[in-house]
Design a protein around this motif. Structure first.
Motif: not given
Length: 94
Positions: A18-45
């Motif tokens: 699937v890849g890493i989910p990204t936030a749509a431009e201009g969309v404000d993410l919750t802290e939980g959503q931001s953390k989830a994306i950062e976790d996926k980026k770390l797993k990607n590395l």
């Protein structure tokens, strides 16, 4: 196949598919959503590290410019299929 099994066992295979989910431009993410994306980026590395370790030294130059594990996997799959096809052609010529 061994690498695929290994990545399934580490629960990283969804990044390959699937890849890493990204936030749509201009969309404000919750802290939980931001953390989830950062976790996926770390797993990607981490997954990139797992993929780079067992491959032949001539292969990384074809995948170093890939950002996501999904892109790397597709590139590796294509490269190894090409290599296998060449070996089959060599064997048929014999």
């Amino acid at each position: 196949m061994l690498t695929e099994i290994f990545l399934h066992s580490k629960e990283y295979w969804s990044l390959v598919e699937v890849g890493i989910p990204t936030a749509a431009e201009g969309v404000d993410l919750t802290e939980g959503q931001s953390k989830a994306i950062e976790d996926k980026k770390l797993k990607n590395l981490k997954t990139k590290n797992y993929l780079f370790q067992p491959i032949h030294r001539s292969i990384p130059e074809t995948i170093l410019n890939k950002d996501t594990i999904n892109d790397i996997w597709d590139s590796l799959k294509q490269k190894y299929q090409e290599m296998a096809g060449g070996k089959c052609a060599q064997l048929q010529a014999l």
